[in-house]
Scaffold this motif. Structure first.
Motif, short mmCIF file in Angstrom:
data_model
loop_
_atom_site.label_atom_id
_atom_site.label_comp_id
_atom_site.label_asym_id
_atom_site.label_seq_id
_atom_site.Cartn_x
_atom_site.Cartn_y
_atom_site.Cartn_z
N MET A 186 0.84 -1.20 0.00
CA MET A 186 0.00 0.00 0.00
C MET A 186 0.87 1.25 0.00
SD MET A 186 -1.23 -0.05 4.03
CE MET A 186 -1.97 1.56 3.93
N THR A 187 0.31 2.35 -0.43
CA THR A 187 0.95 3.65 -0.30
C THR A 187 0.17 4.44 0.74
OG1 THR A 187 -0.41 4.56 -2.09
CG2 THR A 187 1.75 3.68 -2.69
N TRP A 188 0.80 5.45 1.31
CA TRP A 188 0.14 6.26 2.33
C TRP A 188 0.68 7.68 2.27
CZ3 TRP A 188 3.72 2.56 2.79
CH2 TRP A 188 4.95 2.90 3.33
N GLY A 189 -0.02 8.59 2.88
CA GLY A 189 0.41 9.99 2.85
C GLY A 189 0.44 10.52 1.43
N TYR A 190 1.48 11.30 1.14
CA TYR A 190 1.61 11.89 -0.19
C TYR A 190 2.80 11.32 -0.97
CZ TYR A 190 -1.58 15.30 1.79
OH TYR A 190 -2.67 15.89 2.37
N ALA B 138 5.21 8.12 -2.75
CA ALA B 138 4.98 7.04 -3.72
C ALA B 138 5.52 5.71 -3.19
CB ALA B 138 5.66 7.38 -5.04
N LEU B 139 6.08 5.73 -1.98
CA LEU B 139 6.66 4.51 -1.41
C LEU B 139 5.58 3.49 -1.12
CD1 LEU B 139 9.28 3.21 -0.35
CD2 LEU B 139 8.73 4.16 1.90
N ARG B 140 5.85 2.23 -1.52
CA ARG B 140 4.91 1.15 -1.27
C ARG B 140 5.54 0.18 -0.27
NH1 ARG B 140 0.62 1.05 -4.57
NH2 ARG B 140 0.11 -1.04 -3.81
N TRP B 141 4.77 -0.23 0.71
CA TRP B 141 5.20 -1.21 1.70
C TRP B 141 3.95 -1.94 2.16
CZ3 TRP B 141 9.82 -2.97 2.09
CH2 TRP B 141 10.26 -3.68 3.22
N ILE C 145 14.84 7.60 2.75
CA ILE C 145 13.92 7.06 1.74
C ILE C 145 12.57 7.75 1.92
CG2 ILE C 145 12.81 5.00 0.83
CD1 ILE C 145 15.04 3.32 1.97
N ASP C 146 12.22 8.60 1.01
CA ASP C 146 10.96 9.34 1.05
C ASP C 146 10.71 9.97 2.41
OD1 ASP C 146 10.67 8.47 -1.51
OD2 ASP C 146 8.65 7.67 -1.26
N GLY C 147 11.74 10.64 2.93
CA GLY C 147 11.61 11.37 4.18
C GLY C 147 11.85 10.54 5.43
N ILE C 148 12.07 9.25 5.30
CA ILE C 148 12.37 8.40 6.47
C ILE C 148 13.89 8.32 6.59
CG2 ILE C 148 12.06 6.14 7.54
CD1 ILE C 148 9.62 5.73 5.76
#
Length: 679
Positions: free
Chosen positions: A135-139, A141-144, A164-167
């Protein structure tokens, strides 16, 4: 050498995905490290409800320098080809070298620090991880699989910096959602990490969680003179649901114990993930259950047990409703509904399938010593429970509930038993039906499936077997062999095919080949070689006879006589093949020629003795006896090849000796096709 520690921390990972995720994490990391020349001494992964963890021991601090030689286009190739090679290598034309008329590029790559490689590796793994669902979440494109919250990445005691995408990767992790500290804890190596998790009420290793659940659950039951009902599948599942698993023994209303025990267990297992409990004195289910909580409750789990008991009561009340309502309608009265259920677009409705199974069960019954009318009655009702409320709620109880409903109607015990067991065996550990009527129906059900799907050319391909035809074939094989049944596969295939509306030429031959392949699998599990199956088939389609021949052949070839006689057979076969290429072999039986060597005369006599003994043994299906009869030729065959020249310059001698070798081959061929035996 340095250690690498990675933790990917997220929201809850479904239990069914955890084991494969750990394997995928290890594979992806190992492959990517190896591609960069980094080979860890040990690499281990762990999966849990909220985290994937990897620890790699013995990685070097940096990648070694690498030299690559890349082969390019031929000298004189078009400029476009050479320019493309130069772009690929990043070199200029004067930096290329020639060898054997081909351009080569020699590239020296300085080794990079391991943390730099690890950072790229982790990002690639996260972005390409093969979750079955993600799934993706927030804004972003990362899928986990669920929202990814943290990344811990430490190499040789230092944080590997990347994002990675802000993490941002760091050296912090979290403990139990409720029992752990509200603040994250830091870890710069695996020992600190494991100790921190333990202090914060997280069991990292899934095997440790499994052991903890099992031992504590059994202890709770033992204290009450009860016994836990083993359920490895459920144990694997619940060990992936709790980070700090704590078994709790609960009680349920004893009034529910009048439901079929399979209904109670299925309701507990499927909906609530509870373990069933039995009274060891009676072997019957007790009015208790074991649930696995994710916390250690201050009251010892009393409130948890009471709450789970209320939920279970609601589930079992539903089950009781289905049980009571289903018994108000007879199985025979449900058959009309099967006309509206499609089995397969090309094979008709379930009602039409039931008609085929009924007819086939009736035809098979006399071959198995079963009552034909009872088999047909069971066949007519075997699918009726598919339209009951209970099976609609719990599909895994199909067949079983039909047996209960048949018994409740007062139908004969063999009929109820056959309905109950007609899906068996459903796996390698499942028992096969024992009663004759049950065997007839189970065979009819599986044969209709196999013949039907082969007739519409829906055969298994590669690893794909959407209709579980391999399992059905193995089921037929087990029923036949374990029951000591004697059936001609071609005959039963023909009976099943005659009941089908659709026909396809070659169905029987395809099915027979398919069954032989499945038989090889079944016998391999019993330690028998697949080539012996090929040698023993010899056009036979009786599974029991084939297996008896394979076992006798296996025992024979394990002896010195068998090994030497096989070598003699192969030698004779090679000579005859070579002669056949020159023209037809001489026909007729060999004769005792005047002046023939003693070894030749002895072999003629040995075959004369062996052939009638082999024929008598085969007539009584005494394959071990047939092998013993063949072993009597062993000494004579050995002596013949040592003392006799087959290709004599005297034409009459040569022809007679070729006829003799052909007779040896034919005599052995009556027992098995030794040309297919390896060795």
């Amino acid at each position: 050498m340095p250690q690498l520690l990675i933790e990917l921390f997220s929201e809850e990972i479904p239990a069914r995905m955890q084991a494969q995720a750990a394997r995928d994490f290890e594979r992806m990391a190992r492959d990517r490290l190896a591609a960069q020349g980094l080979l860890p001494e040990a690499l281990t992964t762990f999966a849990g409800p909220r985290r994937l963890t990897l620890v790699a021991e013995g990685l070097p601090a940096a990648q070694g320098d690498r030299h690559e030689e890349l082969k390019g286009p031929k000298v004189g190739a078009p400029d476009q080809a050479i320019d493309g090679f130069l772009r690929k290598t990043g070199l200029t034309r004067d930096q290329l070298t020639q060898k054997d008329g081909v351009w080569f590029a020699h590239i020296h790559r300085a080794g990079r620090p391991t943390p730099e490689i690890v950072a790229e590796m982790v990002e690639e793994i996260v972005r390409t991880f093969p979750w079955p669902k993600s799934m993706t979440w927030g804004y972003g494109a990362l899928r986990w699989v669920r929202p990814l919250k943290r990344i811990l990445c430490v190499f040789d005691g230092e944080v590997v910096p990347f994002s990675i995408d802000g993490i941002e990767a760091d050296d912090t992790s979290e403990g139990h959602r409720f029992m752990g500290s509200a603040q994250p804890f830091k870890a710069r190596n695996f020992d600190q990490y494991a100790e921190g998790l333990e202090k914060h009420f997280v069991v990292l290793d899934p095997e440790s969680r499994r052991t903890k659940i099992l031992e504590q659950a059994k202890t709770l039951c033992f204290a009450r003179n009860l016994e836990l009902v083993d359920d490895d599948g459920l144990l694997d599942e619940v060990s992936g649901l709790a980070e700090w698993p704590t078994p709790v023994l609960g009680e349920m209303d004893p009034a529910f114990l009048d439901l079929p025990p399979e209904v109670i267990r299925t309701s507990m297992r499927t909906h609530q993930k509870y373990f069933a409990v039995r009274d060891p004195a009676t072997g019957k289910l007790a009015a208790n259950f074991v649930t696995v909580a994710n916390i250690e409750a201050g009251d010892g789990g009393k409130a948890i047990a009471a709450g789970n008991a209320r939920v279970l009561s609601a589930r079992l009340n539903d089950a009781r409703f289905f049980w009571d309502e289903d018994r108000k309608v007879k199985l025979a009265d449900r058959l009309e509904k099967l006309k509206g259920v499609t089995f397969h677009a090309k094979l008709g409705t379930l009602y039409e399938r039931v008609e085929r199974i009924t007819a086939l069960a009736g035809e098979l019954a006399p071959l198995l010593g079963a009552d034909a009318e009872a088999a047909k009655q069971a066949g007519r009702l075997c699918k009726a429970d598919l339209v009951t409320g209970m099976v609609g709620e719990f599909p895994e109880l199909q067949g079983l509930m039909g047996g209960y409903y048949a018994a409740a109607e007062g139908l004969p015990a063999p009929v109820a038993e056959a309905i109950r067991d007609h899906y068996k065996p459903q796996g390698p550990t499942d028992e096969t039906p024992v009663a004759p009527v049950a065997r007839a129906l189970a065979l009819a059900e599986k044969l209709d499936t196999l013949v039907g799907f082969f007739a519409i050319d829906e055969k298994p391909t590669g690893s794909k077997d959407p209709y579980a035809l391999r399992r059905a074939a193995l089921g037929v094989i087990r029923i036949v062999l374990e029951g000591g049944l004697r059936l001609s596969l071609r005959e039963v295939f023909a009976k099943a095919q005659a009941l089908l509306a659709v026909k396809r030429e070659g169905t029987t031959d395809d099915l027979l080949a398919f069954f032989i392949d499945r038989l090889k699998v079944a016998l391999r599990d019993r330690g028998l070689r697949h080539d012996l199956v090929e040698a023993a088939v010899e056009g036979d389609d009786d599974l029991g006879r084939i297996v008896a021949r394979v076992e006798a052949l296996s025992s024979f070839l394990a002896t010195e006589d068998g090994t030497n006689l096989l070598a003699g057979y192969k030698r004779a076969g090679n000579i005859l093949k070579a002669e056949e290429k020159k023209g037809a072999l001489p026909s007729g039986a060999p004769v005792e020629m005047a002046g023939a060597p003693a070894q030749e005369t002895a072999l003629v006599a040995a075959i004369s003795l062996a052939e009638p003994e082999v024929a008598r043994a085969l007539q009584h299906e005494d394959f071990a006896g047939a092998m013993r009869a063949l072993s009597g030729m062993r000494t004579s065959v050995d002596a013949f090849f040592e003392g006799v020249l087959v290709n004599s310059e005297v034409a009459a001698e040569r022809e007679n000796r070729l006829r003799l070798l052909a007779q040896v081959r034919d005599a052995m061929g009556k027992v098995a096709d030794f040309s297919l035996v390896n060795g």
